[in-house]
Structures are given as C-alpha cells and as structure tokens.
Design a protein around this motif. Sequence first.
Motif, short mmCIF file in Angstrom:
data_model
loop_
_atom_site.label_atom_id
_atom_site.label_comp_id
_atom_site.label_asym_id
_atom_site.label_seq_id
_atom_site.Cartn_x
_atom_site.Cartn_y
_atom_site.Cartn_z
N ALA A 15 0.82 -1.21 0.00
CA ALA A 15 0.00 0.00 0.00
C ALA A 15 0.86 1.27 0.00
O ALA A 15 0.35 2.35 -0.28
N PHE A 16 2.14 1.12 0.30
CA PHE A 16 3.03 2.28 0.40
C PHE A 16 3.98 2.33 -0.79
O PHE A 16 4.41 1.31 -1.31
N SER A 17 4.35 3.55 -1.18
CA SER A 17 5.33 3.71 -2.26
C SER A 17 6.72 3.40 -1.72
O SER A 17 6.95 3.38 -0.50
N THR A 18 7.65 3.20 -2.62
CA THR A 18 9.03 2.96 -2.22
C THR A 18 9.56 4.15 -1.43
O THR A 18 10.24 3.98 -0.41
N LEU A 19 9.23 5.35 -1.87
CA LEU A 19 9.67 6.54 -1.16
C LEU A 19 9.09 6.58 0.25
O LEU A 19 9.79 6.90 1.22
N GLU A 20 7.82 6.27 0.40
CA GLU A 20 7.20 6.27 1.73
C GLU A 20 7.87 5.25 2.65
O GLU A 20 8.09 5.52 3.83
N LEU A 21 8.19 4.09 2.11
CA LEU A 21 8.88 3.08 2.91
C LEU A 21 10.26 3.56 3.32
O LEU A 21 10.68 3.37 4.47
N ALA A 22 10.98 4.19 2.39
CA ALA A 22 12.32 4.71 2.71
C ALA A 22 12.23 5.81 3.76
O ALA A 22 13.06 5.89 4.67
N GLN A 23 11.22 6.67 3.65
CA GLN A 23 11.04 7.74 4.64
C GLN A 23 10.71 7.15 6.01
O GLN A 23 11.20 7.64 7.03
N GLN A 50 22.53 7.82 8.28
CA GLN A 50 23.00 8.46 7.05
C GLN A 50 22.60 7.66 5.81
O GLN A 50 22.20 8.24 4.78
N LEU A 51 22.70 6.34 5.88
CA LEU A 51 22.32 5.50 4.74
C LEU A 51 20.84 5.62 4.41
O LEU A 51 20.46 5.69 3.23
N SER A 52 20.01 5.63 5.42
CA SER A 52 18.57 5.74 5.15
C SER A 52 18.24 7.12 4.58
O SER A 52 17.39 7.22 3.68
N ALA A 53 18.91 8.15 5.05
CA ALA A 53 18.71 9.48 4.47
C ALA A 53 19.18 9.51 3.02
O ALA A 53 18.53 10.11 2.15
N ALA A 54 20.30 8.84 2.73
CA ALA A 54 20.81 8.77 1.35
C ALA A 54 19.78 8.11 0.44
O ALA A 54 19.55 8.56 -0.69
N LEU A 55 19.16 7.05 0.91
CA LEU A 55 18.15 6.35 0.12
C LEU A 55 16.96 7.27 -0.19
O LEU A 55 16.47 7.30 -1.32
N VAL A 56 16.53 8.03 0.78
CA VAL A 56 15.41 8.96 0.57
C VAL A 56 15.80 9.98 -0.51
O VAL A 56 15.02 10.23 -1.45
N PHE A 57 16.98 10.58 -0.40
CA PHE A 57 17.41 11.56 -1.39
C PHE A 57 17.55 10.93 -2.78
O PHE A 57 17.20 11.55 -3.78
N LEU A 58 18.05 9.70 -2.84
CA LEU A 58 18.17 9.02 -4.12
C LEU A 58 16.81 8.82 -4.77
O LEU A 58 16.62 9.09 -5.96
N LEU A 59 15.84 8.39 -3.98
CA LEU A 59 14.49 8.18 -4.50
C LEU A 59 13.80 9.48 -4.88
O LEU A 59 12.89 9.48 -5.70
N LYS A 60 14.25 10.58 -4.29
CA LYS A 60 13.71 11.90 -4.65
C LYS A 60 14.49 12.51 -5.82
O LYS A 60 14.30 13.68 -6.12
N GLU A 61 15.34 11.69 -6.42
CA GLU A 61 16.15 12.11 -7.58
C GLU A 61 17.03 13.30 -7.24
O GLU A 61 17.16 14.26 -8.00
N GLN A 62 17.66 13.22 -6.08
CA GLN A 62 18.64 14.21 -5.63
C GLN A 62 19.96 13.48 -5.35
O GLN A 62 20.37 13.31 -4.20
N PRO A 63 20.64 13.01 -6.42
CA PRO A 63 21.82 12.17 -6.23
C PRO A 63 22.96 12.86 -5.50
O PRO A 63 23.70 12.19 -4.78
N GLN A 64 23.12 14.15 -5.65
CA GLN A 64 24.22 14.83 -4.96
C GLN A 64 24.00 14.80 -3.44
O GLN A 64 24.94 14.56 -2.68
N ARG A 69 25.29 12.00 1.99
CA ARG A 69 24.91 11.12 3.11
C ARG A 69 25.61 9.77 3.01
O ARG A 69 26.01 9.20 4.03
N LEU A 70 25.76 9.26 1.80
CA LEU A 70 26.46 7.99 1.61
C LEU A 70 27.91 8.10 2.07
O LEU A 70 28.43 7.22 2.76
N ASN A 71 28.57 9.20 1.71
CA ASN A 71 29.95 9.41 2.14
C ASN A 71 30.05 9.54 3.66
O ASN A 71 31.01 9.08 4.27
N GLN A 72 29.05 10.18 4.27
CA GLN A 72 29.02 10.27 5.73
C GLN A 72 28.90 8.87 6.34
O GLN A 72 29.59 8.55 7.31
N ALA A 73 28.04 8.04 5.77
CA ALA A 73 27.87 6.67 6.28
C ALA A 73 29.18 5.90 6.18
O ALA A 73 29.58 5.21 7.12
N VAL A 74 29.85 6.03 5.05
CA VAL A 74 31.14 5.35 4.87
C VAL A 74 32.14 5.85 5.90
O VAL A 74 32.88 5.06 6.50
#
Length: 96
Positions: A15-23, A50-64, A69-74
Amino acid sequence: MTLPAQQSKTEALQAFSTLELAQALAERLAIAPNDWHCLKANRPAQAGQQLSAALVFLLKEQPQEALVRLNQAVGWLDRSISAPPCPTHGNHSTKQ
C-alpha cells in the motif's frame, strides 16, 4: 482462510510507495536529540541514519544529496569521521 503473517505483512507494505517506505525507515533510524549523547559514538547507528537518508534523497532524484549522506555513512563505518562535541558542553568562548 487466513494468510500467513509474512504474506499479510508483505501485502500491507504494498500500500506504500518505495519513497514512503524509505522515509519510514529514515524516521525509524534517525537519532533523536534526546538520544544523541547515548548514540553519538555508535557507528552502526550513525551510519544507518545516514544510509537511510541517502536512500530517501536518491528516491527523490537528488543524487548529490544522496552522495553526501552515503559518504558520511562510509566515514562512520571506516572510522574516518567522529561525532562533533556537544554544543552544550566543552569550551565556550566569550566575546569581549
């Protein structure tokens, strides 16, 4: 006939979108201000946040933003970064 628990959970998630699940995951993994002192050095908790925030931004088409956030997680995982000191503790300089 009732559905097995796993199947009903899967159906409920549909019932939820991928973005909603990531959020929802990002909200679950976010470190609350009241927990910051307790979790500030917890590398898995910090990296997960940080990884979960990166996923949200990726799904919102904000790769930068996702990459930041991905670099912060690393950094948390490879120990190249650490938590900053608490702003309410430590050295306080006064301007004269």
